[in-house]
Design a protein around this motif. Structure first.
Motif, PDB file in Angstrom:
ATOM      1  N   GLY A  94       0.831  -1.004  -0.121  1.00  0.00           N
ATOM      2  CA  GLY A  94      -0.018  -0.069   0.022  1.00  0.00           C
ATOM      3  C   GLY A  94       0.796   1.223  -0.073  1.00  0.00           C
ATOM      4  N   LEU A  95       1.859   1.171   0.750  1.00  0.00           N
ATOM      5  CA  LEU A  95       2.806   2.489   0.817  1.00  0.00           C
ATOM      6  C   LEU A  95       3.429   2.646  -0.443  1.00  0.00           C
ATOM      7  N   LEU A  96       3.870   1.495  -1.216  1.00  0.00           N
ATOM      8  CA  LEU A  96       4.817   1.554  -2.435  1.00  0.00           C
ATOM      9  C   LEU A  96       3.722   2.154  -3.510  1.00  0.00           C
ATOM     10  N   ALA A  97       2.331   1.621  -3.538  1.00  0.00           N
ATOM     11  CA  ALA A  97       1.407   2.261  -4.568  1.00  0.00           C
ATOM     12  C   ALA A  97       1.115   3.395  -4.189  1.00  0.00           C
ATOM     13  N   GLY A  98       1.308   3.915  -2.924  1.00  0.00           N
ATOM     14  CA  GLY A  98       0.894   5.569  -2.731  1.00  0.00           C
ATOM     15  C   GLY A  98       1.715   6.314  -3.265  1.00  0.00           C
ATOM     16  N   LEU A  99       3.433   5.966  -3.128  1.00  0.00           N
ATOM     17  CA  LEU A  99       4.214   6.634  -3.698  1.00  0.00           C
ATOM     18  C   LEU A  99       4.462   6.600  -5.109  1.00  0.00           C
ATOM     19  N   VAL A 100       4.225   5.263  -5.812  1.00  0.00           N
ATOM     20  CA  VAL A 100       4.399   5.333  -7.119  1.00  0.00           C
ATOM     21  C   VAL A 100       3.348   5.774  -8.073  1.00  0.00           C
ATOM     22  N   GLY A 154       0.832  10.720 -13.686  1.00  0.00           N
ATOM     23  CA  GLY A 154       1.104  12.044 -14.387  1.00  0.00           C
ATOM     24  C   GLY A 154       1.848  11.708 -15.363  1.00  0.00           C
ATOM     25  N   ASN A 155       2.447  10.428 -15.452  1.00  0.00           N
ATOM     26  CA  ASN A 155       3.205  10.089 -16.962  1.00  0.00           C
ATOM     27  C   ASN A 155       2.016   9.917 -18.050  1.00  0.00           C
ATOM     28  N   VAL A 156       0.968   9.285 -17.293  1.00  0.00           N
ATOM     29  CA  VAL A 156      -0.307   8.992 -18.469  1.00  0.00           C
ATOM     30  C   VAL A 156      -0.759  10.295 -18.980  1.00  0.00           C
ATOM     31  N   LYS A 185       0.750  13.073 -19.190  1.00  0.00           N
ATOM     32  CA  LYS A 185       1.725  13.862 -20.119  1.00  0.00           C
ATOM     33  C   LYS A 185       1.710  13.064 -21.375  1.00  0.00           C
ATOM     34  N   ALA A 186       1.531  11.763 -21.461  1.00  0.00           N
ATOM     35  CA  ALA A 186       1.631  10.890 -22.723  1.00  0.00           C
ATOM     36  C   ALA A 186       0.185  11.378 -23.638  1.00  0.00           C
ATOM     37  N   LYS A 187      -0.649  11.695 -22.926  1.00  0.00           N
ATOM     38  CA  LYS A 187      -2.051  11.924 -23.756  1.00  0.00           C
ATOM     39  C   LYS A 187      -1.800  13.291 -24.416  1.00  0.00           C
ATOM     40  N   VAL A 188      -1.341  14.170 -23.499  1.00  0.00           N
ATOM     41  CA  VAL A 188      -1.020  15.494 -24.139  1.00  0.00           C
ATOM     42  C   VAL A 188      -0.085  15.462 -25.448  1.00  0.00           C
ATOM     43  N   GLN A 189       0.966  14.549 -25.390  1.00  0.00           N
ATOM     44  CA  GLN A 189       1.999  14.272 -26.510  1.00  0.00           C
ATOM     45  C   GLN A 189       1.281  13.754 -27.549  1.00  0.00           C
ATOM     46  N   GLY A 223      -7.730  26.679 -19.841  1.00  0.00           N
ATOM     47  CA  GLY A 223      -7.359  25.846 -18.873  1.00  0.00           C
ATOM     48  C   GLY A 223      -5.749  25.586 -18.805  1.00  0.00           C
ATOM     49  N   THR A 224      -5.245  24.853 -17.662  1.00  0.00           N
ATOM     50  CA  THR A 224      -3.703  25.005 -17.466  1.00  0.00           C
ATOM     51  C   THR A 224      -3.366  23.503 -17.319  1.00  0.00           C
ATOM     52  N   ASP A 225      -1.988  23.214 -17.290  1.00  0.00           N
ATOM     53  CA  ASP A 225      -1.320  21.982 -17.142  1.00  0.00           C
ATOM     54  C   ASP A 225      -2.131  21.122 -18.421  1.00  0.00           C
ATOM     55  N   PHE A 226      -2.580  19.840 -17.734  1.00  0.00           N
ATOM     56  CA  PHE A 226      -3.119  18.876 -18.626  1.00  0.00           C
ATOM     57  C   PHE A 226      -4.671  19.178 -19.076  1.00  0.00           C
TER      58      PHE A 226
END
Length: 131
Positions: A9-15, A21-23, A25-29, A118-121
């Motif tokens: 659970g802790l690892l999932a919360g960190l990763v 966030g990468n998903v 970013k990939a959609k914008v690209q 809008g801003t960011d994504f």
């Protein structure tokens, strides 16, 4: 067993946030690449027909011949191999005439929120219309 679940659970919360966030970013690209591909098809159509589609004709002119029989001989399409793609958020790309600056048309996605601006994504992606 409980300790292992807590660690997972802790690892999932960190990763998890980094992966999502990468998903985004990939959609914008992806939207940016698709827009450039559609722009190239529009430029090829322009070379063949001597003009870009009107706002009423829209991007459909890339796949279907014009209704005007005088223009049909100049249409050498379809200009896209597959159907017109939806943006990464499953919405149609926006197209209008005129564009801004050196672009004769506006071609863009409304971003993750589906609203203008809008801003960011949530920011619009592509060749934006005059505002």
């Amino acid at each position: 067993m409980l300790v292992v679940l807590v660690i997972i659970g802790l690892l999932a919360g960190l990763v998890g946030p980094r992966i999502f966030g990468n998903v985004d970013k990939a959609k914008v690209q992806t939207a940016s690449i698709q827009i450039k591909t559609i722009k190239g098809a529009l430029q090829t159509l322009r070379l063949d027909m001597g003009r870009i589609p009107t706002s009423d004709e829209g991007l459909a002119l890339l796949k279907t011949p014009p209704v005007d029989e005088n223009l049909q001989p100049f249409w050498k399409g379809p200009y896209l191999e597959e159907d017109l793609p939806l943006d990464p958020w499953n919405r149609a790309y926006q197209y209008s005439v005129p564009g801004t600056n050196d672009h004769p048309f506006a071609l863009y996605s409304l971003g993750a929120d589906g609203k203008a601006g809008g801003t960011d994504f949530d920011a619009d992606v592509g060749y934006l219309p005059p505002r």
